[in-house]
Design a protein around this motif. Structure first.
Motif, PDB file in Angstrom:
ATOM      1  N   VAL A   1      -2.847   7.272   1.965  1.00  0.00           N
ATOM      2  CA  VAL A   1      -2.910   6.546   0.692  1.00  0.00           C
ATOM      3  C   VAL A   1      -3.595   7.362  -0.394  1.00  0.00           C
ATOM      4  CG1 VAL A   1      -2.784   4.270   1.743  1.00  0.00           C
ATOM      5  CG2 VAL A   1      -5.023   5.341   1.415  1.00  0.00           C
TER       6      VAL A   1
ATOM      7  N   CYS B   1      -8.931  -0.927  -5.530  1.00  0.00           N
ATOM      8  CA  CYS B   1      -8.173  -2.039  -4.963  1.00  0.00           C
ATOM      9  C   CYS B   1      -7.995  -3.145  -5.991  1.00  0.00           C
ATOM     10  CB  CYS B   1      -8.895  -2.576  -3.726  1.00  0.00           C
ATOM     11  SG  CYS B   1      -8.034  -3.935  -2.899  1.00  0.00           S
TER      12      CYS B   1
ATOM     13  N   MET C   1       0.817  -1.217   0.000  1.00  0.00           N
ATOM     14  CA  MET C   1       0.000   0.000   0.000  1.00  0.00           C
ATOM     15  C   MET C   1       0.850   1.266   0.000  1.00  0.00           C
ATOM     16  SD  MET C   1      -3.039  -0.966   2.698  1.00  0.00           S
ATOM     17  CE  MET C   1      -3.726   0.701   2.624  1.00  0.00           C
TER      18      MET C   1
END
Length: 557
Positions: free
Chosen positions: A196, A244, A187
């Motif tokens: 993020v 994702c 990540m």
């Protein structure tokens, strides 16, 4: 000359030194763990844990030393110049992985329908940490990846049979040819860290866009944990929307996915586990969930890895306390066993109390995970995991150091496990969101999700009336939650109070009375959080005896 030679030789005799804590059953010898296993209804797992505990106290303990001595090595190309990006591990690392996966570390709660399955799996993870915390990293990520992968059914149908397998396959070949799969995570990027939203990695569809479709990822990741895993959960932007992806190490056509390892990180601890810096040069990955829902998808994995940080830190503290008690019980000072000297008893009992409080709330979250159909338990998981991760992981750094100091110079050298525990402790606090992130996440959850605030208050109020010191501290803590001015500035102060109240409440409600009494008096009745400052009247010897490993015919096998 003969007498002189004998006299010189006699100076090399070793005495007043204990034997190493080894060749024992790590489960049978841990009365504290056995208590909490039963308290939360997972005693059915005792045969499984007894078998694994024997391995942990014997061959896996030795494998842990070997895996931390012979570190992973990065090989970028083969002898003919082909890029292979391979990490070579010592056989002991593979031994640790194989044993843990066979025991159920990565899959038990997802593979069986049994009350207390998360509690049983938490005990497995706790025991494995006694052998080697580093290899626990890919084990944790594999376990925690399941809910996120389940977001995309067509991807889950192909990947989960391998992820949920009891087989470990450490071979370097495509995922669809293997009997068992492990999952990693990548990540963090250089410019963002925990933020993020600042990630710059981008993804474009290879053919059709949408959930379950293959995309091509271009970018970098500052930390890729366990880079020899078969797949990785990553975040990348699709049309500036953070999404994702499950990114495999091998492509569907059998070619290597261009996940180029730049280097392995040289770390303070977690040494048996490799952590890499990577570049993604058109790496293929499946979109999990809706475009733009990347954080919501991957947070399902992050929530469980944060919970495992609690388990890992409580295991570090328990092992550190056990090592300190074992060592001092095998030494004499000033005419009596060192662990019975009053001041040492004070320190050792305090270390044991900290370990028990950490394990208690870790098992409490495991129990809540076993009852996620109950809205209150699910809400508690969402808010209390951050509290537990923040406090338990921070306390582990101090506690493992204090245990090492009890042992002295022998504890500082690498032949002793305590130095490894001390180096390992900070990673659980830093990984998956450091202290400030946990505090801010908790404030956000409590302000936006009334059910989480209610669940936390109900949990703490349940222990009201059990102890006057607890009631007084609880009132102070609840008052902090309604003081909205400078709330963020005071977040760590609030978090500390919540953590101590929650630990005390858990011990008062579910622990042994005399342990709860000692903890409440030690943590809520005085200002010092320095170890070895327990108030008078606490049965320190009984607390120490509770964690003293007795190696006999039952605990040795």
């Amino acid at each position: 000359m003969t007498e002189l030679t004998h006299a010189i030789a006699s100076t090399h005799q070793v005495f007043n030194q204990p034997l190493a804590l080894e060749n024992y059953n790590a489960f049978q010898g841990d009365r504290m763990l056995r208590y909490w296993l039963q308290a939360y209804g997972a005693q059915w797992a005792e045969p499984r844990l007894t078998d694994f505990g024997r391995q942990v106290g014997h061959e896996l303990l030795q494998a842990g030393f070997l895996a931390n001595k012979h570190l992973p090595e990065f090989q970028s190309h083969d002898r003919f110049g082909h890029r292979i990006d391979e990490i070579n591990y010592h056989p002991a690392y593979h031994q640790l992985m194989q044993a843990a996966i066979a025991a159920g570390h990565t899959h038990l709660p997802w593979s069986i329908q049994q009350p207390g399955k998360h509690v049983a799996r938490a005990a497995l993870a706790y025991l494995h940490n006694h052998a080697d915390p580093g290899s626990g990293c890919p084990l944790t990520m594999t376990f925690a990846s399941v809910p996120a992968i389940q977001t995309q059914p067509e991807v889950a149908s192909r990947w989960l049979p391998g992820v949920l397998s009891a087989q470990y396959d450490g071979s370097n070949k495509p995922w669809y040819e293997k009997t068992g799969l492990t999952i990693g995570m990548a990540m963090t990027e250089k410019q963002g860290g925990s933020d993020v939203r600042a990630n710059t990695t981008v993804a474009v569809p290879i053919s059709q866009p949408g959930p379950g479709q293959l995309y091509s990822l271009l970018g970098h990741k500052w930390f890729c944990s366990a880079p020899m895993c078969d797949g990785f959960l990553m975040l990348a932007k699709v049309e500036d929307q953070l999404s994702c992806f499950l990114v495999p190490r091998w492509r569907e056509d059998g070619g290597k996915n261009p996940i180029h390892i730049q280097r392995l990180k040289s770390k303070l601890g977690n040494r048996s586990n490799a952590s890499a810096e990577i570049e993604l040069r058109g790496a293929h990955g499946w979109l999990l969930g809706e475009q733009g829902r990347g954080v919501a998808t991957i947070i399902q994995m992050v929530a469980l890895t944060r919970y495992d940080c609690m388990i890992g830190s409580s295991a570090l503290m328990a092992q550190a306390a056990k090592e300190a008690i074992w060592h001092t019980a095998g030494r004499s000072a000033f005419g009596r066993p060192l662990h019975l000297q009053p001041l040492m008893l004070n320190v050792l009992a305090d270390l044991a109390l900290e370990a028990e409080a950490g394990l208690a709330i870790s098992m409490r979250i495991a129990y809540a995970l076993d009852h996620m159909q109950d809205a209150q338990q699910a809400a508690l998981v969402r808010c209390a995991t951050g509290i537990g991760k923040y406090w338990t992981c921070k306390r582990a750094v101090l506690q493992t150091f204090e245990a090492m100091e009890c042992i002295g110079g022998v504890g500082y050298v690498d032949e002793n496990v305590c130095s490894r525990l001390y180096r390992e402790a900070p990673v659980n606090s830093i990984w998956e969101g450091a202290g400030n992130v946990q505090c801010l996440d908790l404030l956000r959850v409590l302000s936006r999700e009334q059910d989480c605030l209610n669940a936390l208050i109900i949990e703490l109020e349940a222990a009201r009336g059990r102890h006057s010191l607890y009631d007084r501290r609880l009132d102070q803590t609840l008052a902090m939650l309604v003081q909205t001015e400078n709330l963020e500035y005071a977040a760590r102060h609030i978090m500390q109070h919540l953590a101590l109240c929650w630990q005390a409440a858990t011990l008062l409600l579910h622990g042994e009375d005399w342990i709860a009494e000692a903890f409440v008096r030690a943590r809520l009745g005085q200002g010092s959080l320095q170890f070895g400052c327990l108030p008078e009247g606490i049965n320190t010897q009984a607390i120490v005896e509770r964690l003293l490993v007795r190696i006999d015919s039952r605990t040795a096998g």
